[in-house]
Design a protein around this motif. Structure first.
Motif, mmCIF file in Angstrom:
data_model
loop_
_atom_site.group_PDB
_atom_site.id
_atom_site.type_symbol
_atom_site.label_atom_id
_atom_site.label_comp_id
_atom_site.label_asym_id
_atom_site.label_seq_id
_atom_site.Cartn_x
_atom_site.Cartn_y
_atom_site.Cartn_z
ATOM 1 N N LEU A 122 0.803 -1.294 -0.002
ATOM 2 C CA LEU A 122 0.006 0.027 0.103
ATOM 3 C C LEU A 122 0.907 1.231 0.063
ATOM 4 C CD1 LEU A 122 -2.843 -0.934 2.457
ATOM 5 C CD2 LEU A 122 -2.885 -1.062 0.022
ATOM 6 N N GLY A 123 2.366 1.166 0.079
ATOM 7 C CA GLY A 123 2.839 2.283 0.133
ATOM 8 C C GLY A 123 2.974 3.099 1.271
ATOM 9 N N ARG A 124 2.721 2.506 2.457
ATOM 10 C CA ARG A 124 2.514 3.338 3.612
ATOM 11 C C ARG A 124 3.939 3.505 4.428
ATOM 12 N NH1 ARG A 124 -2.463 -0.075 5.604
ATOM 13 N NH2 ARG A 124 -0.990 -1.393 6.309
ATOM 14 N N THR A 125 4.202 4.515 5.291
ATOM 15 C CA THR A 125 5.785 4.608 5.738
ATOM 16 C C THR A 125 5.494 4.052 7.055
ATOM 17 O OG1 THR A 125 4.798 6.657 6.826
ATOM 18 C CG2 THR A 125 5.966 6.996 4.692
ATOM 19 N N PHE A 126 6.828 3.411 7.625
ATOM 20 C CA PHE A 126 6.651 2.508 8.659
ATOM 21 C C PHE A 126 7.960 2.551 9.360
ATOM 22 C CE2 PHE A 126 7.563 -0.301 5.424
ATOM 23 C CZ PHE A 126 8.663 -0.997 5.693
ATOM 24 N N LEU A 127 8.097 2.463 10.852
ATOM 25 C CA LEU A 127 9.177 2.446 11.476
ATOM 26 C C LEU A 127 9.739 0.777 11.640
ATOM 27 C CD1 LEU A 127 9.030 5.429 14.033
ATOM 28 C CD2 LEU A 127 10.779 5.184 12.433
ATOM 29 N N LEU A 128 11.045 0.544 11.437
ATOM 30 C CA LEU A 128 11.252 -0.693 11.867
ATOM 31 C C LEU A 128 11.530 -0.914 13.215
ATOM 32 C CD1 LEU A 128 14.210 -1.236 8.945
ATOM 33 C CD2 LEU A 128 11.824 -2.390 9.115
ATOM 34 N N SER A 129 11.045 -2.031 13.812
ATOM 35 C CA SER A 129 10.980 -2.502 15.225
ATOM 36 C C SER A 129 12.615 -2.707 15.602
ATOM 37 C CB SER A 129 10.069 -3.490 15.600
ATOM 38 O OG SER A 129 10.310 -4.585 15.060
ATOM 39 N N GLU A 130 12.698 -2.690 16.958
ATOM 40 C CA GLU A 130 14.177 -3.293 17.362
ATOM 41 C C GLU A 130 14.423 -4.652 16.729
ATOM 42 O OE1 GLU A 130 17.125 -3.473 21.121
ATOM 43 O OE2 GLU A 130 14.978 -2.609 21.432
ATOM 44 N N ARG A 131 13.351 -5.492 17.005
ATOM 45 C CA ARG A 131 13.175 -6.987 16.667
ATOM 46 C C ARG A 131 13.597 -7.064 15.136
ATOM 47 N NH1 ARG A 131 9.702 -10.021 14.136
ATOM 48 N NH2 ARG A 131 8.083 -8.392 14.553
ATOM 49 N N GLU A 132 13.087 -6.163 14.495
ATOM 50 C CA GLU A 132 13.297 -6.302 12.887
ATOM 51 C C GLU A 132 14.875 -5.875 12.563
ATOM 52 O OE1 GLU A 132 8.909 -5.242 10.730
ATOM 53 O OE2 GLU A 132 9.826 -3.648 11.847
ATOM 54 N N TYR A 133 15.132 -4.810 13.157
ATOM 55 C CA TYR A 133 16.727 -4.316 12.950
ATOM 56 C C TYR A 133 17.515 -5.699 13.566
ATOM 57 C CZ TYR A 133 15.896 0.664 12.228
ATOM 58 O OH TYR A 133 15.709 1.927 11.363
ATOM 59 N N GLN A 134 17.219 -5.967 14.577
ATOM 60 C CA GLN A 134 18.024 -7.283 15.032
ATOM 61 C C GLN A 134 18.101 -8.431 14.134
ATOM 62 O OE1 GLN A 134 19.809 -7.716 17.548
ATOM 63 N NE2 GLN A 134 19.235 -6.146 19.183
ATOM 64 N N THR A 135 16.681 -8.650 13.322
ATOM 65 C CA THR A 135 16.919 -9.622 12.378
ATOM 66 C C THR A 135 17.471 -9.400 11.079
ATOM 67 O OG1 THR A 135 14.548 -10.404 13.051
ATOM 68 C CG2 THR A 135 15.161 -10.947 10.904
ATOM 69 N N LEU A 136 17.432 -8.094 10.490
ATOM 70 C CA LEU A 136 18.122 -7.903 9.498
ATOM 71 C C LEU A 136 19.501 -7.423 9.673
ATOM 72 C CD1 LEU A 136 15.044 -5.722 7.782
ATOM 73 C CD2 LEU A 136 15.998 -7.857 7.075
ATOM 74 N N ALA A 137 20.167 -6.685 10.840
ATOM 75 C CA ALA A 137 21.252 -6.113 10.861
ATOM 76 C C ALA A 137 22.293 -6.863 11.577
ATOM 77 C CB ALA A 137 21.437 -4.762 11.623
ATOM 78 N N SER A 138 21.908 -8.067 12.157
ATOM 79 C CA SER A 138 22.888 -8.856 12.783
ATOM 80 C C SER A 138 23.773 -9.748 11.760
ATOM 81 C CB SER A 138 22.229 -10.132 13.787
ATOM 82 O OG SER A 138 21.554 -9.332 14.708
ATOM 83 N N PRO A 139 25.103 -10.083 11.926
ATOM 84 C CA PRO A 139 25.634 -9.752 13.413
ATOM 85 C C PRO A 139 26.372 -8.180 13.433
ATOM 86 C CG PRO A 139 27.352 -10.868 11.917
ATOM 87 C CD PRO A 139 25.838 -10.796 11.085
ATOM 88 N N ILE A 140 25.817 -7.861 14.620
ATOM 89 C CA ILE A 140 26.502 -6.315 14.869
ATOM 90 C C ILE A 140 26.743 -6.142 16.503
ATOM 91 C CG2 ILE A 140 24.256 -5.393 14.914
ATOM 92 C CD1 ILE A 140 25.310 -2.815 13.622
#
Length: 242
Positions: A122-140
């Motif tokens: 739908l093209g809506r804006t959203f903020l990534l949650s901390e859990r989503e960051y952990q999923t995508l950004a690890s290992p960090i």
């Protein structure tokens, strides 16, 4: 000395992403421009901001640096600048988002996208949650993760949809290029970066330097190897005639 234009990716805050690189390059006497991404809604917006920054800093020697979605934007800007007969000293692509026809999705990205499918479609804006960051950004390192989460900006569903389902095609350009990515990237699959690097080398008459950062995730400038990454960029820029 040169002007280095830095473009961040989805949800990124340039002052967080590029701080270490900016400090290092400025200590060498370069002028570093961190492009503000607050107004980005479409991927074309991101490309145009790179082009605007380029034209605002002519006729200086200019390098373009892009991370993730910013890497895609920088690549497209370089293609257009070459067609217009403009001069770019070099291009640095850090874990860039993929062009069309290169499969790139990891199982972690698919998981996050499934949870966000309505926002993206739908093209809506959203903020990534901390859990989503952990999923995508690890290992960090957790301290770096906290910085990224705290400074994160809203993701445009319009831009995310474009990059996920209909990414811009690859044209190619002939500027010297440094291409770096993490060996444990959970956002854009490392095998996709290998394939993209081969395309870069095939289409370019200039030198393309590819480097996989061992044990790094997507955020190569925030990884345990960030010093190595910054030093590599610093060294590479110093070797390009200016």
């Amino acid at each position: 000395m040169a002007t280095v234009i830095c473009m961040d990716g989805l949800a990124g805050h340039p002052e967080t992403t590029f701080k270490g690189l900016k400090d290092t390059l400025e200590s060498d006497g370069h002028h570093v421009v961190l492009v503000d991404t607050a107004t980005v809604r479409t991927h074309e917006d991101r490309v145009q901001l790179v082009l605007d920054a380029y034209h605002a800093n002519k006729p200086q020697t200019i390098f373009l640096v892009g991370f993730s979605a910013g890497g895609s934007a920088v690549r497209i800007a370089a293609e257009r600048l070459e067609r217009a007969g403009e001069d770019v000293a070099g291009v640095v692509l850090l874990a860039p988002a993929m062009p069309a026809f290169i499969p790139f999705a990891t199982k972690e990205l698919v998981k996050v996208m499934k949870d966000r499918v309505a926002d993206i479609i739908l093209g809506r804006t959203f903020l990534l949650s901390e859990r989503e960051y952990q999923t995508l950004a690890s290992p960090i390192h957790q301290d770096k993760m906290n910085e990224i989460v705290k400074s994160g900006r809203e993701v445009s569903g319009v831009e995310a949809r474009r990059l996920a389902f209909c990414p811009p095609r690859f044209v190619g350009y002939s500027y010297p290029t440094l291409h770096m990515w993490g060996s444990k990237d959970r956002w854009i699959a490392p095998h996709a970066q290998h394939r993209f690097g081969a395309k870069l080398r095939k289409r370019s008459s200039a030198t393309v330097t590819s480097y996989e950062v061992s044990e790094s995730g997507h955020y190569v400038l925030a990884s345990e190897k960030r010093g190595e990454v910054v030093e590599g960029i610093q060294r590479w820029i110093s070797r390009i005639p200016q």
